[in-house]
Design an enzyme around this catalytic site. Sequence first.
Site, PDB file in Angstrom:
ATOM      1  N   GLY A 115      -5.859   8.633  13.383  1.00  0.00           N
ATOM      2  CA  GLY A 115      -5.442   9.813  12.631  1.00  0.00           C
ATOM      3  C   GLY A 115      -6.591  10.783  12.440  1.00  0.00           C
ATOM      4  O   GLY A 115      -7.737  10.378  12.255  1.00  0.00           O
ATOM      5  N   GLY A 129      -8.762   0.657  13.014  1.00  0.00           N
ATOM      6  CA  GLY A 129      -8.273   0.302  14.341  1.00  0.00           C
ATOM      7  C   GLY A 129      -9.248   0.685  15.435  1.00  0.00           C
ATOM      8  O   GLY A 129      -9.472  -0.069  16.391  1.00  0.00           O
ATOM      9  N   THR A 130      -9.837   1.858  15.291  1.00  0.00           N
ATOM     10  CA  THR A 130     -10.832   2.327  16.260  1.00  0.00           C
ATOM     11  C   THR A 130     -12.017   1.374  16.322  1.00  0.00           C
ATOM     12  O   THR A 130     -12.537   1.064  17.401  1.00  0.00           O
ATOM     13  CB  THR A 130     -11.323   3.736  15.877  1.00  0.00           C
ATOM     14  OG1 THR A 130     -10.206   4.632  15.868  1.00  0.00           O
ATOM     15  CG2 THR A 130     -12.372   4.245  16.849  1.00  0.00           C
ATOM     16  N   ILE A 172      -9.617   8.873   5.698  1.00  0.00           N
ATOM     17  CA  ILE A 172      -9.392   9.346   4.335  1.00  0.00           C
ATOM     18  C   ILE A 172      -9.076   8.177   3.409  1.00  0.00           C
ATOM     19  O   ILE A 172      -9.097   8.323   2.190  1.00  0.00           O
ATOM     20  CB  ILE A 172      -8.267  10.398   4.248  1.00  0.00           C
ATOM     21  CG1 ILE A 172      -6.901   9.795   4.603  1.00  0.00           C
ATOM     22  CG2 ILE A 172      -8.580  11.606   5.101  1.00  0.00           C
ATOM     23  CD1 ILE A 172      -5.733  10.714   4.288  1.00  0.00           C
ATOM     24  N   ASP A 173      -8.786   6.999   3.971  1.00  0.00           N
ATOM     25  CA  ASP A 173      -8.476   5.827   3.150  1.00  0.00           C
ATOM     26  C   ASP A 173      -9.716   5.170   2.567  1.00  0.00           C
ATOM     27  O   ASP A 173      -9.622   4.385   1.619  1.00  0.00           O
ATOM     28  CB  ASP A 173      -7.719   4.784   3.978  1.00  0.00           C
ATOM     29  CG  ASP A 173      -6.323   5.247   4.355  1.00  0.00           C
ATOM     30  OD1 ASP A 173      -5.719   5.997   3.559  1.00  0.00           O
ATOM     31  OD2 ASP A 173      -5.832   4.866   5.430  1.00  0.00           O
ATOM     32  N   GLY A 203      -2.141   6.162   1.759  1.00  0.00           N
ATOM     33  CA  GLY A 203      -2.803   4.886   1.503  1.00  0.00           C
ATOM     34  C   GLY A 203      -1.794   3.768   1.634  1.00  0.00           C
ATOM     35  O   GLY A 203      -1.163   3.383   0.648  1.00  0.00           O
ATOM     36  N   GLU A 221       1.184   5.260  -1.018  1.00  0.00           N
ATOM     37  CA  GLU A 221       2.383   5.081  -0.195  1.00  0.00           C
ATOM     38  C   GLU A 221       2.706   3.614   0.077  1.00  0.00           C
ATOM     39  O   GLU A 221       3.854   3.254   0.317  1.00  0.00           O
ATOM     40  CB  GLU A 221       2.234   5.817   1.141  1.00  0.00           C
ATOM     41  CG  GLU A 221       1.103   5.307   2.023  1.00  0.00           C
ATOM     42  CD  GLU A 221       1.029   6.039   3.350  1.00  0.00           C
ATOM     43  OE1 GLU A 221       2.076   6.242   3.985  1.00  0.00           O
ATOM     44  OE2 GLU A 221      -0.096   6.412   3.748  1.00  0.00           O
ATOM     45  N   ARG A 252      -4.831  15.437   5.186  1.00  0.00           N
ATOM     46  CA  ARG A 252      -5.709  15.190   6.327  1.00  0.00           C
ATOM     47  C   ARG A 252      -6.161  16.468   7.013  1.00  0.00           C
ATOM     48  O   ARG A 252      -6.959  16.415   7.946  1.00  0.00           O
ATOM     49  CB  ARG A 252      -4.985  14.317   7.364  1.00  0.00           C
ATOM     50  CG  ARG A 252      -4.690  12.931   6.891  1.00  0.00           C
ATOM     51  CD  ARG A 252      -4.678  11.906   7.997  1.00  0.00           C
ATOM     52  NE  ARG A 252      -4.077  12.308   9.238  1.00  0.00           N
ATOM     53  CZ  ARG A 252      -3.118  11.612   9.872  1.00  0.00           C
ATOM     54  NH1 ARG A 252      -2.652  10.506   9.321  1.00  0.00           N
ATOM     55  NH2 ARG A 252      -2.663  12.009  11.030  1.00  0.00           N
TER      56      ARG A 252
END
Length: 355
Positions: free
Chosen positions: A10, A112-113, A134-135, A178, A229, A282
């Site tokens: 993202g 993940g990256t 951003i998390d 989140g 979320e 974002r």
Amino acid sequence: MRIGILTSGGDCPGLNAVLRGFCKCAFNIMKDVEIYGFLEGYAGLINKEYKVLTPADVENILDLGGTILGTSRQPYKLMTVKEGDAPTKLAQMVENYNKLKLDLLVTLGGAGTHKTASLLSVEGCNVIGLPKTIDNDIYGTDVTFGFHTAVDIAAGAIKRIRTTADSHSRVFFVEVMGNKVGWLTLYSGLAAGADAILIPEIPYDEEKLAEFIKTKKQSSRSVVIAVAEGVMSVREAAMSKKERREYLSSFGSATAAERLTAVMTDKTGVQCRSTVLGHIQRGGEPCAYDKFISTEIGAFGAHLAKVGRYGVTVCIRNNKLGYNMLVDIAGKTKRVPADGQLVLLAKDMGIYFGD
């Protein structure tokens, strides 16, 4: 030196600022350096799609939101899946890394990256990770670039909701991004003066939450609740994954805030509303703090490249730049401690967390 660089997962504020910091520093401190910008994240490395970056390409992108290289999501769990006779995505990336005679791959991304970057490192590629999300959930670093801008955006939105809630004497559930962790909801809720903060790390009790709302409404015109979320109730937390999927399906496509609005309106008899902030958190120009740490993270990454410190990801601990080994942090998540200092201080101020 031949370096590949990509932005994956993202998007978030600060990607271009980090890209600029790394490239400008690399061009200045290294001799005969070439930088290949892979397009659309790991997809660019898989498909060998790239552009050679020049100093002019990164000169005026400090304030620019998004990423000039583009990005995409390449699920980690599919990296080693073989489809027919075709090589795996991981094998394709390693092959193209070698075909292009890269000396290093720099990856700007989140959890993940970093997991995929660790795979590439194990396969023999020289990799340096730069922590984006951003998390703020990357293990081993106090902060990630993009986080504080998202906090500013979310906090500003929550404060604006307060005026509407006061005007109409309503309860508002404001959903913040989140899915697995609540750092963004916690920080933005505190910064905006939310009455309650609901995060994934602390399941909420529906009956106690309803009682809190009814009691709060007796002394205040409005109640504003920041909701991550990925939040869930105590009842949901006790369910199996299958049971929870079936339970959530009864609400259709409703988000966490929308589900809470429906349930709490029914339980309290008080008019509740929901707002989902979504991708606005974002986007746009990074705040000054994110511009600063993005620049220093990028430049520090270039220094690691110069001395050949590979298989690592940059981190910030106690306001100092450092690095962690990719294999040590990949797959780990930094969660909000339910009994941590910040949560306990917030509770002492009267902020409710649903438990």
